[in-house]
Design a protein around this motif. Structure first.
Motif, short mmCIF file in Angstrom:
data_model
loop_
_atom_site.label_atom_id
_atom_site.label_comp_id
_atom_site.label_asym_id
_atom_site.label_seq_id
_atom_site.Cartn_x
_atom_site.Cartn_y
_atom_site.Cartn_z
N SER A 119 5.52 6.92 -2.88
CA SER A 119 4.00 6.80 -1.91
C SER A 119 3.90 5.37 -1.75
CB SER A 119 3.25 7.41 -2.85
OG SER A 119 3.23 8.80 -3.24
N LYS A 120 3.73 4.30 -2.38
CA LYS A 120 3.24 3.17 -1.93
C LYS A 120 4.36 2.29 -1.29
CE LYS A 120 0.06 4.94 -4.31
NZ LYS A 120 -1.33 5.25 -4.23
N ASN A 145 -3.63 -0.29 -10.80
CA ASN A 145 -4.60 0.21 -9.80
C ASN A 145 -5.94 0.50 -10.67
OD1 ASN A 145 -6.32 1.37 -8.01
ND2 ASN A 145 -4.84 3.53 -8.12
N PRO A 166 -8.10 8.05 -4.49
CA PRO A 166 -7.61 7.13 -5.57
C PRO A 166 -6.84 6.09 -5.32
CG PRO A 166 -7.20 9.54 -5.91
CD PRO A 166 -7.54 9.33 -4.27
N ARG A 202 4.60 13.43 -1.07
CA ARG A 202 4.55 13.80 -2.22
C ARG A 202 5.94 13.84 -3.22
NH1 ARG A 202 1.60 12.34 -3.53
NH2 ARG A 202 0.92 13.11 -5.35
N ASN A 258 0.47 0.88 -16.75
CA ASN A 258 0.62 0.74 -15.27
C ASN A 258 0.36 -0.71 -14.75
OD1 ASN A 258 -1.90 1.57 -12.55
ND2 ASN A 258 0.25 1.58 -12.41
N ASP A 313 3.97 3.75 -15.66
CA ASP A 313 3.84 4.05 -14.26
C ASP A 313 3.94 2.68 -13.37
OD1 ASP A 313 2.87 4.52 -11.75
OD2 ASP A 313 1.06 5.54 -12.34
N TYR A 333 -6.02 3.77 -13.10
CA TYR A 333 -5.96 4.73 -12.21
C TYR A 333 -6.89 6.14 -12.71
CZ TYR A 333 -3.61 8.43 -9.47
OH TYR A 333 -3.42 9.36 -8.66
N ILE A 367 4.52 2.49 -10.09
CA ILE A 367 4.43 2.80 -8.78
C ILE A 367 4.31 1.58 -7.66
CG2 ILE A 367 2.20 3.45 -8.62
CD1 ILE A 367 3.01 6.04 -6.94
N TYR A 368 3.61 0.46 -8.04
CA TYR A 368 3.14 -0.71 -7.32
C TYR A 368 4.30 -1.70 -7.53
CZ TYR A 368 -1.07 1.77 -6.47
OH TYR A 368 -2.12 2.68 -6.26
N TYR A 371 -5.59 9.12 -15.55
CA TYR A 371 -5.09 9.00 -16.87
C TYR A 371 -5.86 9.93 -17.86
CZ TYR A 371 -1.85 5.31 -14.77
OH TYR A 371 -0.80 4.85 -14.06
N GLY A 385 5.69 13.75 -6.59
CA GLY A 385 4.68 12.52 -6.73
C GLY A 385 4.84 12.12 -8.05
N VAL A 386 4.38 10.88 -8.56
CA VAL A 386 4.16 10.26 -9.60
C VAL A 386 2.94 11.20 -10.55
CG1 VAL A 386 3.29 8.39 -11.16
CG2 VAL A 386 4.97 7.98 -9.31
N SER A 387 2.30 12.03 -9.77
CA SER A 387 1.37 12.53 -10.33
C SER A 387 1.77 13.78 -11.07
CB SER A 387 0.45 13.38 -8.91
OG SER A 387 0.05 12.25 -8.42
C1 LIG Z 1 -1.14 4.05 -10.42
C2 LIG Z 1 -1.08 5.28 -9.85
N1 LIG Z 1 -0.13 6.20 -10.25
C3 LIG Z 1 0.05 7.29 -9.60
C4 LIG Z 1 -0.38 7.66 -8.23
C5 LIG Z 1 -0.08 8.90 -7.59
O1 LIG Z 1 1.16 8.62 -6.92
P1 LIG Z 1 1.97 9.76 -6.29
O2 LIG Z 1 1.52 9.75 -4.70
O3 LIG Z 1 3.41 9.33 -6.31
O4 LIG Z 1 1.42 11.19 -6.70
C6 LIG Z 1 -1.39 6.60 -7.66
C7 LIG Z 1 -1.75 6.83 -6.42
O5 LIG Z 1 -2.88 6.36 -6.08
C8 LIG Z 1 -1.63 5.39 -8.57
O6 LIG Z 1 -2.47 4.71 -7.97
#
Ligand SMILES: Cc1ncc(COP(=O)(O)O)c(C=O)c1O
Lengths: 159, 393
Positions: B239-240, B179, A159, B248, B175, B207, B129, B209-210, B132, B103-105
């Motif tokens: 992560s990124k 993504n 993903p 994680r 986001n 979010d 993503y 993350i990027y 969501y 993780g952001v997850s």
């Molecule tokens: C937009 C977005 N948010 C969160 C995540 C998950 O990130 P993490 O590895 O910090 O759980 C991803 C990973 O692909 C992502 O693309």
């Protein structure tokens, strides 16, 4: 373009042109200019010869050289004289306990030893040499040799 | 009595659709043995910088093998607080406004579970993503998709938000960079979006993350805009930017009351993030800036390469201002997302993800991740060109 060269990739000029988004001819022209400006001195492959059984046996020694600087010219004249030998792969002036760091390559231990004792240490102005034969190289010019690391465990779709 | 395992699966889980990415993953997995070039990943091709790995190894050697405080190691939270202040201009107290997550997850899951009552409405922009929509559903929320459009380079607009808004909307999920589209917002649009959230009294989950992978201009966090920090949960991770997907580790920052609510869920569900990952993250914050800058530079060149090639091939593609995803239009060559991705995989062995995996807004697009070497990107584009030419004739 310099950055692409320095990243140490294996890009061909055609690939560099693709990445930079210009014509291959332009890349070639740019490299020519770098050569003219004596910035780009040539290509050299980085080879891990330990992997190639058929590779010519090669011995490498790292030599610490202490010299007496000369009244006019300091270390330069001697350093350049040493550098001109084909056996000398690298020669540099360094700070610390010795002055020149010289890397010598030869076909055998004897050849390298002979070069040091018969040529290098007989130069006028050379106070002493300390020779270290290279046993194994772990990283060469930014490349890890025999490293197991890979990204092959990365999934193909995520993903 | 004969057991029927199906009946034990909760209703809202059994009706949850499987990720479109998952289907495609299975298809690619079947191609084993063949030389597949994958642009289908969502992670860096760089291995975590060595100094980070080395620091974690050292931590293990020193016997760091215990649980940490629920919120995460205080040192790490302090590090996060200064990092966010220096890079995003938002000030959070490390002791009650920062929580370290898996993780952001996990942070996303905590937020939805902590803030969504059954039936609460959560707005999110789409394509987006993959997690969501299902995460909102798992929290028994009602998801409201806000479309973004190729003509705007997939930037979210306040107008689209206005149009999609429904009475009772409580949360806006953002986001940026996005993504799969790489979409970002101009400062002007972001101001309007901020105003919209204030007018409608929404809580914002952002979010980001990027954010370190922004190629032009500077990234602005919505939480840094006047009055927004008090209604925003800032979600970020390692992560990124630091190439640490497998570790994680991520975090959330926000008003103390909200972080405390997330913390309640976290302490029962997770206790704490892995201490080794936390150690790695600490080292990343302390000494990782150079590595991040170097990786960003490479992504930038790779982006320019693939975007140019896609457009040459005839796949209309805007230049994503952030992230490592390009989102070209495959409908330009008369194919739908699925047919293009499957055909490309089978005929030329290049894996991309059909845009529809990211919601109906991705129809007619595919996502190509350019976190791969120049050589592979060049090869993949050449293969794609052959595929497109063949399908045209
Ligand atoms: C937009 C977005 N948010 C969160 C995540 C998950 O990130 P993490 O590895 O910090 O759980 C991803 C990973 O692909 C992502 O693309």
């Amino acid at each position: 373009m310099l950055k692409l060269l320095l990243e140490g990739g294996r890009l061909t000029t055609a690939q560099m042109a693709q990445v930079a988004g210009i014509a291959e001819a332009e890349v070639v022209q740019y490299l020519e200019q770098l050569k003219k400006d004596k910035i780009f001195l040539g290509w050299r492959p980085v080879l891990d010869l330990s992997r190639e059984a058929a590779a010519e046996a090669a011995v490498e020694a790292i030599i610490e050289v202490r010299v007496t600087p000369e009244r006019e010219g300091g270390f330069n004249r001697l350093a350049e004289r040493i550098s001109r030998f084909d056996e000398v792969h690298t020669c540099m002036l360094v700070s610390g306990g010795y002055d020149l760091l010289v890397i010598v390559r030869g076909k055998s231990l004897q050849k390298v030893a002979a070069f040091v004792s018969e040529k290098l240490s007989t130069f006028e102005g050379i106070l002493s040499t300390a020779t270290h034969f290279l046993l194994r190289c772990y990283k060469d010019q930014g490349f890890m040799l025999e490293s197991e690391e890979s990204t092959s465990s990365r999934l193909n779709v995520a993903p | 009595m004969q057991a029927n395992p199906h009946k034990w699966v909760a209703g809202h889980v059994s009706t949850l659709p499987k990720s479109g990415i998952r289907d495609f993953f299975e298809l690619v997995a079947k191609m084993k043995g063949d030389e597949v070039i994958s642009l289908g990943v969502g992670e860096p091709d760089f291995t975590t910088p060595w100094h980070i790995r080395e620091h974690a190894i050292y931590a293990l050697e020193k016997g760091k093998t215990y649980y940490t405080s629920n919120l995460g190691m205080p040192e790490l939270r302090k590090g996060i607080s200064s990092y966010v202040s220096a890079n995003f201009g938002i000030d959070y107290r490390y002791d009650d406004q920062v929580i370290v997550t898996v993780g952001v997850s996990e942070a996303l899951d905590l937020a939805f579970r902590a803030f969504v009552n059954p039936g609460d409405k959560v707005m999110y922009h789409q394509p987006c993503y993959v997690s969501y929509h299902p995460s909102i559903q798992l929290a028994h929320g009602e998801a409201i998709a806000v479309p973004t459009y190729a003509k705007d380079n997939f930037a979210l607009t306040a107008e689209a938000l206005e149009a999609a808004w429904q009475p009772g909307a409580k949360i806006l999920m953002l986001n940026l960079p996005c993504n799969p589209t790489g979409g970002t917002c101009s400062k002007e649009q972001l101001d309007k979006i901020a105003k919209f959230t204030c007018d409608k009294d929404l809580l914002v989950l952002s979010d980001e993350i990027y954010s370190e992978l922004t190629f032009e201009g500077v990234h602005t966090s919505i939480a840094s805009l006047p009055g927004m920090a008090e209604r925003t949960i800032f979600l970020h991770g390692f992560s990124k930017a630091f190439a640490m997907t497998g570790w994680r580790i991520g975090y959330a920052c926000g008003p103390a009351v909200l972080i405390d609510a997330m913390m309640k869920v976290h302490q029962y569900a997770m206790m704490c993030a892995s201490i080794i990952a936390q150690e790695g993250a600490l080292e990343a914050l302390r000494n990782g800036a150079d590595a991040v800058a170097k990786m960003r530079e490479q992504y930038h060149r790779r982006r320019d390469l693939v975007v140019r090639r896609f457009n040459e091939i005839g796949l209309g593609c805007h230049s994503p201002r952030g992230s490592f995803y390009a989102f070209p239009r495959v409908s330009d060559v008369g194919m739908n997302a699925k047919a293009f991705s499957v055909g490309l995989l089978q005929q030329e062995k290049v894996a991309v993800v059909p845009g529809t995996a990211f919601g109906p807004g991705g129809t007619g697009h595919m996502r190509a991740c350019f976190a791969t070497s120049y050589e592979k990107l060049i090869d993949a584009c050449d293969r794609m060109e052959r595929f497109v030419e063949r399908s045209r004739s």
